[in-house]
Design a protein around this motif. Structure first.
Motif, mmCIF file in Angstrom:
data_model
loop_
_atom_site.group_PDB
_atom_site.id
_atom_site.type_symbol
_atom_site.label_atom_id
_atom_site.label_comp_id
_atom_site.label_asym_id
_atom_site.label_seq_id
_atom_site.Cartn_x
_atom_site.Cartn_y
_atom_site.Cartn_z
ATOM 1 N N LEU A 642 0.858 -1.177 0.000
ATOM 2 C CA LEU A 642 0.000 0.000 0.000
ATOM 3 C C LEU A 642 0.897 1.231 0.000
ATOM 4 N N THR A 643 0.797 2.034 -1.043
ATOM 5 C CA THR A 643 1.565 3.276 -1.109
ATOM 6 C C THR A 643 0.592 4.435 -1.322
ATOM 7 N N SER A 644 0.868 5.531 -0.662
ATOM 8 C CA SER A 644 0.032 6.717 -0.826
ATOM 9 C C SER A 644 0.919 7.950 -0.785
ATOM 10 N N SER A 645 0.575 8.895 -1.624
ATOM 11 C CA SER A 645 1.314 10.154 -1.705
ATOM 12 C C SER A 645 0.304 11.299 -1.712
ATOM 13 N N PHE A 646 0.545 12.283 -0.880
ATOM 14 C CA PHE A 646 -0.280 13.478 -0.824
ATOM 15 C C PHE A 646 0.665 14.664 -1.006
ATOM 16 N N PHE A 647 0.490 15.383 -2.090
ATOM 17 C CA PHE A 647 1.512 16.359 -2.449
ATOM 18 C C PHE A 647 0.911 17.576 -3.138
ATOM 19 N N GLU A 648 1.765 18.581 -3.284
ATOM 20 C CA GLU A 648 1.397 19.829 -3.942
ATOM 21 C C GLU A 648 2.553 20.235 -4.845
ATOM 22 N N SER A 649 2.238 20.580 -6.095
ATOM 23 C CA SER A 649 3.246 20.988 -7.065
ATOM 24 C C SER A 649 2.814 22.313 -7.684
ATOM 25 N N LYS A 650 3.593 23.370 -7.438
ATOM 26 C CA LYS A 650 3.247 24.717 -7.892
ATOM 27 C C LYS A 650 4.419 25.341 -8.669
ATOM 28 N N VAL A 657 2.330 34.885 -10.949
ATOM 29 C CA VAL A 657 1.150 34.219 -10.408
ATOM 30 C C VAL A 657 1.495 32.769 -10.075
ATOM 31 N N GLU A 658 1.189 32.351 -8.837
ATOM 32 C CA GLU A 658 1.436 30.963 -8.455
ATOM 33 C C GLU A 658 0.321 30.090 -9.008
ATOM 34 N N ARG A 659 0.714 29.046 -9.746
ATOM 35 C CA ARG A 659 -0.256 28.170 -10.400
ATOM 36 C C ARG A 659 0.053 26.706 -10.086
ATOM 37 N N ASN A 660 -0.987 25.876 -10.265
ATOM 38 C CA ASN A 660 -0.765 24.444 -10.231
ATOM 39 C C ASN A 660 0.095 24.040 -11.420
ATOM 40 N N SER A 661 1.014 23.132 -11.210
ATOM 41 C CA SER A 661 1.714 22.555 -12.347
ATOM 42 C C SER A 661 0.809 21.496 -12.973
ATOM 43 N N PRO A 662 1.033 21.125 -14.213
ATOM 44 C CA PRO A 662 0.194 20.081 -14.816
ATOM 45 C C PRO A 662 0.373 18.724 -14.157
ATOM 46 N N PHE A 663 1.357 18.598 -13.271
ATOM 47 C CA PHE A 663 1.638 17.324 -12.617
ATOM 48 C C PHE A 663 1.148 17.308 -11.166
ATOM 49 N N ASN A 664 0.327 18.289 -10.811
ATOM 50 C CA ASN A 664 -0.145 18.417 -9.437
ATOM 51 C C ASN A 664 -1.440 17.615 -9.251
ATOM 52 N N ASN A 665 -1.327 16.298 -9.252
ATOM 53 C CA ASN A 665 -2.506 15.460 -9.052
ATOM 54 C C ASN A 665 -3.071 15.550 -7.640
ATOM 55 N N GLY A 666 -2.233 15.958 -6.677
ATOM 56 C CA GLY A 666 -2.711 16.101 -5.317
ATOM 57 C C GLY A 666 -2.552 14.855 -4.471
ATOM 58 N N TYR A 667 -2.962 13.712 -5.015
ATOM 59 C CA TYR A 667 -2.806 12.468 -4.262
ATOM 60 C C TYR A 667 -2.722 11.304 -5.232
ATOM 61 N N VAL A 668 -2.046 10.252 -4.791
ATOM 62 C CA VAL A 668 -1.971 8.985 -5.516
ATOM 63 C C VAL A 668 -2.002 7.865 -4.484
ATOM 64 N N ARG A 692 -4.313 -5.046 -8.535
ATOM 65 C CA ARG A 692 -3.796 -3.693 -8.304
ATOM 66 C C ARG A 692 -4.945 -2.696 -8.442
ATOM 67 N N LEU A 693 -5.101 -1.860 -7.416
ATOM 68 C CA LEU A 693 -6.051 -0.759 -7.434
ATOM 69 C C LEU A 693 -5.266 0.549 -7.404
ATOM 70 N N THR A 694 -5.585 1.462 -8.312
ATOM 71 C CA THR A 694 -4.906 2.750 -8.360
ATOM 72 C C THR A 694 -5.933 3.858 -8.487
ATOM 73 N N THR A 695 -5.760 4.886 -7.690
ATOM 74 C CA THR A 695 -6.586 6.080 -7.833
ATOM 75 C C THR A 695 -5.712 7.302 -7.576
ATOM 76 N N SER A 696 -6.052 8.387 -8.247
ATOM 77 C CA SER A 696 -5.291 9.626 -8.063
ATOM 78 C C SER A 696 -6.158 10.803 -8.465
ATOM 79 N N GLY A 697 -5.717 11.962 -8.030
ATOM 80 C CA GLY A 697 -6.389 13.175 -8.474
ATOM 81 C C GLY A 697 -6.141 13.411 -9.952
#
Length: 795
Positions: A642-650, A657-668, A692-697
């Motif tokens: 079980l792996t989980s990642s909660f992140f922010e990419s700006k 202007v601070e923006r989301n990067s296109p790789f900012n899924n938020g969680y996996v 295998r179950l995978t979900t992400s933002g």
């Protein structure tokens, strides 16, 4: 009936008698990498104790090993012993392991400490944070992986890859271009079919997992020997062939294609050869439908590793990969939902990839060695597109719309000196020299005016270069075991580019502290630099009537990595890990006027923007997050991860202007599990099931300006709203099941599997894009339910 019972009894007894295999390997000192003569190898969990001793070269052979998963203990006086679980023994192929033993902290003569072997510990002894090793069994075991090491990495914490069509690796919110691929200690271009210059991923991998040995995947604060990367490192190695017996493998699969592999002894110096070739199944059957397109992809590759054995005081080997691929997209045969093509266009793609290297390990003394690698690599791709203008009207015509011809030829020299100063201190220094020849041509009519008044957009030359670049990377690093519980890794990497005469220093450091026997704290820091992607560096710009390359003087992008991790062994074969990180990025390329653009947003497709010129190094960004891992290593017939990642990419462009990067899924979140069931009269065959179950933002994207697109006839994006909208969350469930059969005959085994990918047929969005034929913004979904299958025969 009596005859049938007698026959079954005879077959049962014969199966019980003949089903054993052979285990071979080599034992080395982890710090000096020299072989250990006289190490003891014991086979555990068997009725009769079995063991052997390593020879002068540190090698051993253990015969008549029962079929199945075995546990091996390796010990040596004065060293911490290691227990290796789950060594898979089959009748079709000899098993081979490489064991690294660490000299005990205090000089012991008789007492042997015990240290269990774990996959979470990297092979590189100087990598202690954000690193883990993986093996060929993991690449081929996990469901939905397509035997692709890139897709394997998507299961690890900190990695996001919610794109079924490509194996790009997004590490902690970084662009895929931030990844460094290495093979046998030297950097290589993207090892993929259908790859394009400057990218690191593609639809199909050219790496054959059957040749890989256990390798390292590093996601942050890399040791000092790695450079020119800010995202992550794939440090791969090829295993050696069987030095005693000839072995063969035949294999087939939907994505891997038809494969044949041979290995065996070579020469009188205990050398060996290993060679494998693959040919696309789609080419043979002449059918498409796999990988998101109805067109037929053609691809093949040959990989090899030839070990010439002992030469003078060292070991010489040659390794390489050669791969080619091509595909044609004909507009009249294209489905409107094709991921890569359009109905009003005929396009033609072909690519080549190749690596050839010589590796020489020279043993200087009992504690030191010098490893030198010289290699040449080539990566080329050609793309041509002919588009129907004014389609389905009397003025319909076919014109050459885009033409791209790119190649990269790289000569690499690497030399590494390693010495074990004492059982507490290891020192390493080296030099990496790379010389690139870049040839790149890009002609395109996209978004161009009709200045020559011929009725068609002008075919503009965006890039036409033949350039040479030299990159120097000297480094120095060491490992100090301060106490039995505290280990310090520290080093300095430097980098110089002949393109812009830039020289940078990069300090690296990591601490590993064992709080309690089952609790470890890790702390790491690293400064890293990477070149702007080459397709952007050499773009042409018309300056007062003169064509100039206004990006070529751009500096390296700079990134500082901070990592804090906590590792705990929860129980026997159970492990938990928490890691938090922060990555500060600056000197990214942005436009000189207020704009939302940044080079940090590039790299998740086949190409790059061709109108981003006169860039300046004033862009910034950051990635931050927390990663959680709970892992049950394979034992008692099952495993779990079980792996989980909660992140922010700006990021910030030149508009501030601070923006989301296109790789900012938020969680996996990934959940993997598998179970093996013994089968057959002797219990030596195995049924297996993996899931295998995978979900992400969802990924952030820039919305289309529909009105402007309709007026222009091509897609126009609302750049002032860059990456303000987010696709729906991604979800996928894969299930894989199969059977492993160990033949009653010596040296034969079979394996069958069916891999049901996206079994719920979930409609994950691929893109929202402007359709120039319908004048609408269309939603295109990723690959739905897809069944994969495979068969392997070893003998």
């Amino acid at each position: 009936m009596k005859k049938i019972i007698l026959a079954l009894t005879f077959l049962y007894g014969f199966s019980m008698f003949s089903q054993t295999g052979t285990l071979k390997g080599i034992v080395v000192d982890k710090q000096s990498e020299n072989p250990l003569e006289g190490a003891t190898i014991e086979l555990l969990n068997v009725e009769i104790a079995t063991g052997v001793i390593t020879d002068f070269d540190g090698r051993f052979t253990l015969e008549n090993v029962p079929i199945g998963r075995q546990m091996v203990r390796v010990s040596y006086i004065g060293f911490e012993s290691t227990t290796i679980p789950n060594v898979v023994i089959t009748t079709g192929k000899d098993a081979f392991i490489t064991v690294q033993l660490l000299e005990s902290f205090n000089q012991l003569d008789e007492v042997i400490l015990t240290n269990s072997d774990h996959k979470n510990e990297p092979l590189n002894k100087l990598a202690t944070v954000s690193a883990r090793q993986f093996g060929v069994e993991e690449v081929t075991r996990f469901s939905g992986g397509r035997s692709d090491v890139g897709r394997l990495a998507a299961n690890f914490a900190g990695v996001s890859a919610p794109d079924d069509s490509r194996n790009d690796i997004v590490i902690r919110g970084n662009s895929p271009t931030g990844l460094l691929w290495r093979l046998e200690g030297v950097p290589i271009p993207s090892p993929n079919h259908f790859s394009t210059i400057g990218t690191t991923g593609s639809p199909v991998s050219a790496l054959n997992p059957n040749l890989l040995k256990n390798s390292d995947f590093i996601t942050s604060a890399f040791p000092a020997e790695y450079g020119n990367a800010i995202g992550g490192v794939f440090d791969l190695g090829f295993r050696k062939g069987n030095p005693d017996d000839y072995e063969y493998t035949l294999q087939t699969g939907v994505f891997t294609g038809l494969e044949a592999m041979a290995e065996g002894p070579l020469g009188k110096n205990r050398g060996s050869f290993l060679v494998a070739g693959r040919y696309a199944m789609t080419s043979i059957l002449g059918v498409g439908g796999a990988g998101g397109t109805s067109s037929v992809p053609n691809y093949n590759d040959i990989s090899f590793n030839v070990d010439f054995g002992r030469v003078n005081s060292g070991n010489l080997s040659a390794f390489g990969i050669i791969g080619t691929s091509d595909i044609e997209f004909k507009g009249d045969d294209i489905d409107p939902d094709d991921l890569f093509a359009a109905e009003d266009e005929n396009s033609y793609v072909d690519s080549q990839f190749g690596v050839f290297g010589l590796k020489y390990n020279l043993s200087l003394n009992q504690n030191s060695f010098l490893r030198t690698v010289a290699s040449m690599s080539y990566s080329g791709n050609n793309f041509k597109a002919d588009r129907y203008l004014d389609m389905d009207t009397p003025e319909e015509r076919l014109v050459r719309y885009t033409e791209a011809d790119n190649s990269e030829t790289r000569f690499t020299f690497s030399s590494l000196f390693n010495t074990k100063v004492s059982n507490r201190f290891t020192f390493r220094t080296g030099l990496l020299l790379e010389t690139f020849n870049i040839q790149s041509l890009l002609l395109d009519r996209t978004e161009q005016e009709d200045n020559d008044n011929d009725g068609d957009p002008d075919l503009v030359n965006f890039r036409d270069i033949d350039e040479n670049i030299t990159l120097w990377q000297p480094y120095i690093q060491g490992q100090l075991r301060v106490t039995e519980k505290l280990t310090l890794n520290a080093g300095l990497h430097t980098q110089y580019s002949s393109l812009n005469s830039q020289f940078v220093w990069e300090p690296r450091a990591a601490l590993n502290y064992t709080i309690l026997p089952n609790h470890t704290l890790n702390l790491g820091y690293g400064l890293h630099h990477q070149s702007i992607p080459l397709p952007l560096l050499f773009l042409n710009e018309n300056v007062n009537g003169e064509i100039q390359q206004t990006n070529r003087e751009l500096d390296f992008v700079r990134s500082s990595h901070y990592v804090l991790g906590y590792d705990i062994r929860l129980a026997d074969r159970w492990r938990g890990k928490v890691e938090i990180y922060y990555q500060d990025i600056d000197k990214a390329g942005v436009e000189a006027f207020p704009s939302s653009y940044s080079t940090l947003t590039e790299g998740a497709d086949f190409g790059f923007d061709n109108d981003r010129v006169s860039l300046v190094n004033e862009g910034t960004g950051y990635n931050q997050g927390i990663e959680l891992t709970l892992e049950k290593f394979f034992s008692k017939g099952y495993y779990g991860l079980l792996t989980s990642s909660f992140f922010e990419s700006k990021y910030e462009g030149s508009d501030g202007v601070e923006r989301n990067s296109p790789f900012n899924n938020g969680y996996v979140v990934n959940l993997l599990a598998g179970k093996e069931f013994k089968a057959g009269p002797s219990g030596k065959n195995v049924w297996f099931v993996d899931t295998r179950l995978t979900t992400s933002g969802g990924r952030y994207y820039t919305p289309v300006d529909l009105e402007s697109s309709q007026q222009a006839g091509y897609e126009v994006l609302q750049e002032d709203l860059a990456f303000t909208q987010q696709y729906d969350d991604y979800f996928r469930w894969d299930v894989k099941f199969g059977l492993k059969i160990n033949s009653r005959k010596k040296k034969q085994s079979h394996q069958f599997y069916f891999d049901l990918q996206n079994v719920t047929n979930n409609e994950n969005i691929f893109v929202r894009r402007y359709n120039r034929l319908t004048n609408n913004v269309d939603r295109v979904d990723q690959i739905g339910f897809f069944p994969d299958f495979g068969y392997k025969f070893q003998f």
